[in-house]
Design a protein around this motif. Structure first.
Motif, PDB file in Angstrom:
ATOM      1  N   VAL A  85       0.832  -1.193   0.000  1.00 56.72           N
ATOM      2  CA  VAL A  85       0.000   0.000   0.000  1.00 56.72           C
ATOM      3  C   VAL A  85       0.872   1.250   0.000  1.00 56.72           C
ATOM      4  O   VAL A  85       0.665   2.191  -0.786  1.00 56.72           O
ATOM      5  N   GLU A  86       1.869   1.285   0.862  1.00 58.53           N
ATOM      6  CA  GLU A  86       2.700   2.482   0.983  1.00 58.53           C
ATOM      7  C   GLU A  86       3.544   2.756  -0.265  1.00 58.53           C
ATOM      8  O   GLU A  86       3.821   3.921  -0.574  1.00 58.53           O
ATOM      9  N   SER A  87       3.957   1.693  -0.981  1.00 58.99           N
ATOM     10  CA  SER A  87       4.840   1.910  -2.130  1.00 58.99           C
ATOM     11  C   SER A  87       4.105   2.094  -3.445  1.00 58.99           C
ATOM     12  O   SER A  87       4.615   2.751  -4.356  1.00 58.99           O
ATOM     13  N   ILE A  88       2.898   1.535  -3.585  1.00 57.43           N
ATOM     14  CA  ILE A  88       2.200   1.526  -4.876  1.00 57.43           C
ATOM     15  C   ILE A  88       1.007   2.481  -4.910  1.00 57.43           C
ATOM     16  O   ILE A  88       0.771   3.159  -5.914  1.00 57.43           O
ATOM     17  N   LEU A  89       0.257   2.582  -3.820  1.00 58.35           N
ATOM     18  CA  LEU A  89      -0.956   3.405  -3.851  1.00 58.35           C
ATOM     19  C   LEU A  89      -0.657   4.878  -4.153  1.00 58.35           C
ATOM     20  O   LEU A  89      -1.411   5.506  -4.909  1.00 58.35           O
ATOM     21  N   PRO A  90       0.405   5.470  -3.632  1.00 58.56           N
ATOM     22  CA  PRO A  90       0.680   6.870  -3.999  1.00 58.56           C
ATOM     23  C   PRO A  90       0.924   7.071  -5.493  1.00 58.56           C
ATOM     24  O   PRO A  90       0.586   8.128  -6.040  1.00 58.56           O
ATOM     25  N   ILE A  91       1.520   6.075  -6.164  1.00 59.93           N
ATOM     26  CA  ILE A  91       1.720   6.170  -7.613  1.00 59.93           C
ATOM     27  C   ILE A  91       0.374   6.266  -8.304  1.00 59.93           C
ATOM     28  O   ILE A  91       0.167   7.089  -9.217  1.00 59.93           O
ATOM     29  N   GLY A 127      -0.117   1.172   9.609  1.00 59.51           N
ATOM     30  CA  GLY A 127       0.407   2.142   8.653  1.00 59.51           C
ATOM     31  C   GLY A 127      -0.301   2.094   7.314  1.00 59.51           C
ATOM     32  O   GLY A 127      -0.454   3.128   6.646  1.00 59.51           O
ATOM     33  N   GLU A 128      -0.734   0.900   6.913  1.00 60.57           N
ATOM     34  CA  GLU A 128      -1.465   0.783   5.652  1.00 60.57           C
ATOM     35  C   GLU A 128      -2.800   1.503   5.733  1.00 60.57           C
ATOM     36  O   GLU A 128      -3.203   2.218   4.804  1.00 60.57           O
ATOM     37  N   VAL A 129      -3.478   1.313   6.830  1.00 58.56           N
ATOM     38  CA  VAL A 129      -4.772   1.969   7.023  1.00 58.56           C
ATOM     39  C   VAL A 129      -4.587   3.488   7.050  1.00 58.56           C
ATOM     40  O   VAL A 129      -5.358   4.236   6.437  1.00 58.56           O
ATOM     41  N   THR A 130      -3.569   3.935   7.732  1.00 61.38           N
ATOM     42  CA  THR A 130      -3.288   5.372   7.774  1.00 61.38           C
ATOM     43  C   THR A 130      -3.034   5.918   6.378  1.00 61.38           C
ATOM     44  O   THR A 130      -3.559   6.980   6.002  1.00 61.38           O
ATOM     45  N   THR A 131      -2.251   5.206   5.578  1.00 66.54           N
ATOM     46  CA  THR A 131      -1.948   5.647   4.214  1.00 66.54           C
ATOM     47  C   THR A 131      -3.202   5.730   3.374  1.00 66.54           C
ATOM     48  O   THR A 131      -3.430   6.718   2.656  1.00 66.54           O
ATOM     49  N   ILE A 132      -4.039   4.693   3.429  1.00 68.91           N
ATOM     50  CA  ILE A 132      -5.270   4.694   2.636  1.00 68.91           C
ATOM     51  C   ILE A 132      -6.177   5.838   3.059  1.00 68.91           C
ATOM     52  O   ILE A 132      -6.711   6.576   2.221  1.00 68.91           O
ATOM     53  N   ARG A 133      -6.348   6.013   4.356  1.00 71.23           N
ATOM     54  CA  ARG A 133      -7.234   7.071   4.842  1.00 71.23           C
ATOM     55  C   ARG A 133      -6.703   8.461   4.483  1.00 71.23           C
ATOM     56  O   ARG A 133      -7.467   9.363   4.135  1.00 71.23           O
ATOM     57  N   GLU A 134      -5.405   8.636   4.544  1.00 74.37           N
ATOM     58  CA  GLU A 134      -4.832   9.927   4.170  1.00 74.37           C
ATOM     59  C   GLU A 134      -4.991  10.196   2.683  1.00 74.37           C
ATOM     60  O   GLU A 134      -5.371  11.302   2.275  1.00 74.37           O
ATOM     61  N   LEU A 135      -4.699   9.200   1.841  1.00 76.23           N
ATOM     62  CA  LEU A 135      -4.749   9.409   0.402  1.00 76.23           C
ATOM     63  C   LEU A 135      -6.193   9.567  -0.105  1.00 76.23           C
ATOM     64  O   LEU A 135      -6.419  10.243  -1.106  1.00 76.23           O
ATOM     65  N   THR A 136      -7.138   8.939   0.561  1.00 72.05           N
ATOM     66  CA  THR A 136      -8.540   9.063   0.142  1.00 72.05           C
ATOM     67  C   THR A 136      -9.244  10.245   0.787  1.00 72.05           C
ATOM     68  O   THR A 136     -10.383  10.553   0.442  1.00 72.05           O
ATOM     69  N   GLY A 137      -8.568  10.927   1.711  1.00 73.20           N
ATOM     70  CA  GLY A 137      -9.167  12.061   2.413  1.00 73.20           C
ATOM     71  C   GLY A 137     -10.101  11.639   3.524  1.00 73.20           C
ATOM     72  O   GLY A 137     -10.836  12.474   4.069  1.00 73.20           O
ATOM     73  N   ARG A 138     -10.068  10.373   3.894  1.00 71.34           N
ATOM     74  CA  ARG A 138     -10.982   9.893   4.937  1.00 71.34           C
ATOM     75  C   ARG A 138     -10.617  10.493   6.297  1.00 71.34           C
ATOM     76  O   ARG A 138     -11.475  10.586   7.194  1.00 71.34           O
ATOM     77  N   ASN A 139      -9.379  10.917   6.458  1.00 70.76           N
ATOM     78  CA  ASN A 139      -8.958  11.493   7.738  1.00 70.76           C
ATOM     79  C   ASN A 139      -9.445  12.920   7.916  1.00 70.76           C
ATOM     80  O   ASN A 139      -9.387  13.471   9.014  1.00 70.76           O
ATOM     81  N   ARG A 140      -9.885  13.567   6.797  1.00 72.62           N
ATOM     82  CA  ARG A 140     -10.374  14.939   6.924  1.00 72.62           C
ATOM     83  C   ARG A 140     -11.732  14.974   7.609  1.00 72.62           C
ATOM     84  O   ARG A 140     -12.543  14.046   7.446  1.00 72.62           O
TER      85      ARG A 140
END
Length: 383
Positions: free
Chosen positions: A310-316, A368-381
């Motif tokens: 998740v951390e290496s591929i999802l941001p791409i 960390g994977e959950v944090t990355t997904i939530r940050e990239l999808t804006g779910r943390n906002r």
């Protein structure tokens, strides 16, 4: 889904249509000039309207395969609702879901009711399903009824192909396959709560772990059938796009593409693909597909031991606005947290999960994977 990726690069008819909880009869439209492949412009308009698509390949933890997920007696809307609620909380907005032709044969009206229930549940959580109609992976001899339990220590030990080997080359069964494709797509042809139609998963996958019972002419039969499947689906003229994901072989050079890959890339409205490669290998694959000029969905990624994470591929994919689906969501009877090679060397407690994001209780495998997904999808906002 791909055990071989580690080796290779590691009749128009009336059908009952279910709308919500009710039954209605709908006449399937005939093919016409308006049912041609979508233009790139139409595909991009559709893609922009979706926003960034982030999801997972989805099967509830208490089902071992497509049949157990949707057969009467084991279809579990309460569990599905629980897990899709988890997906929404994580920030996912789509799931990829596998169907099976035998479910249509068994009880088409009941199957359609259950499909409608699934779409209702998903829509409640603002999640759009991408439905997969056929699949060439794993066991080539599916059977209706009670499914066998998981083999301890073995990855995806109960998953089944659709259509099975006995029906793949049977001309008499071709009408059943046609009715299934047209019937299921017709049910949702105007329903924008459904994201799209992934017509065939890894059609040319040889399923090497089942080589002793696999058809020797499987790829040839699939290569003949796949364009027909696209034609059947296209005749319905759904509001959703059609696709079939490339996963192996040459994609960039048209002269070197296999017959199956040519069909997939030439007939898909949006381009879908699988990659379990590390970031460099993933970017290389994107370079092969980008010149096609169509929106892209990566309908399978994440194999932690191969550095597809998740951390290496999802941001791409966020940066490139590519739809992203991890393999697996909640770990369960499929046991896809175990590695592909557990078919040769079973393992009960791997030092590192291969696929899947959550434990059965919904807790993350890796925070960390959950944090990355939530940050990239804006779910943390804040809402």
């Amino acid at each position: 889904m791909s055990p071989n990726a580690e080796v290779g690069r590691r009749a128009v008819l009336k059908v009952p249509v279910v709308v919500g909880a009710g039954l209605a009869i709908s006449r399937t439209p005939r093919a016409s000039a308006e049912t041609a492949r979508w233009s790139p412009e139409r595909a991009h308009r559709w893609h922009r309207a979706q926003g960034w698509l982030v999801g997972a390949n989805f099967i509830p933890a208490n089902a071992i395969n497509q049949l157990e997920m949707f057969q009467p007696g084991t279809f579990d809307p309460r569990r599905i609702d629980t897990e899709l609620r988890m997906a929404k909380h994580l920030g996912l907005n789509t799931v990829r879901v596998f169907l099976h032709d035998l479910l249509w044969v068994q009880d088409r009206a009941g199957f359609q009711r259950r499909l409608a229930r699934f779409v209702d549940i998903a829509a409640h959580h603002r999640i759009k399903p991408l439905f997969v109609l056929f699949d060439s992976c794993w066991d080539p001899h599916p059977r209706l009824g009670t499914q066998r339990g998981p083999v301890p220590g073995v990855h995806n030990s109960g998953w089944v192909q659709s259509p099975g080997a006995e029906h793949l080359g049977d001309p008499a069964y071709r009408r059943v396959l046609r009715d299934y494709v047209i019937g299921v797509i017709s049910q949702f042809r105007h329903d924008k709560r459904v994201l799209g139609w992934d017509l065939w998963n890894e059609p040319d996958n040889p399923a090497d772990v089942y080589r002793a019972v696999e058809r020797r002419d499987k790829v040839e039969r699939v290569a003949e059938l796949l364009p027909q499947v696209f034609g059947w689906a296209r005749s319905v003229d759904p509001v959703q796009p059609l696709t079939s994901g490339v996963w192996d072989g040459e994609w960039g050079d048209p002269a070197r593409r296999s017959a199956v890959v040519r069909t997939q890339l030439d007939l898909s409205d949006v381009i879908s693909f699988h990659s379990y490669a590390d970031p460099k290998g993933f970017e290389d694959r994107l370079a092969e597909l980008t010149p096609l000029g169509r929106p892209m969905l990566c309908t399978e990624y994440m194999a932690r031991t191969l550095d597809s994470t998740v951390e290496s591929i999802l941001p791409i994919m966020k940066r490139r606005n590519i739809g992203a689906y991890t393999w697996g969501f909640v770990a369960g009877k499929t046991q896809t947290f175990l590695p592909w090679d557990s078919w040769e060397r079973p393992v009960l407690d791997p030092p590192l999960w291969f696929h899947d994001l959550l434990h059965g209780d919904g807790s993350p495998y890796r925070a960390g994977e959950v944090t990355t997904i939530r940050e990239l999808t804006g779910r943390n906002r804040p809402n």
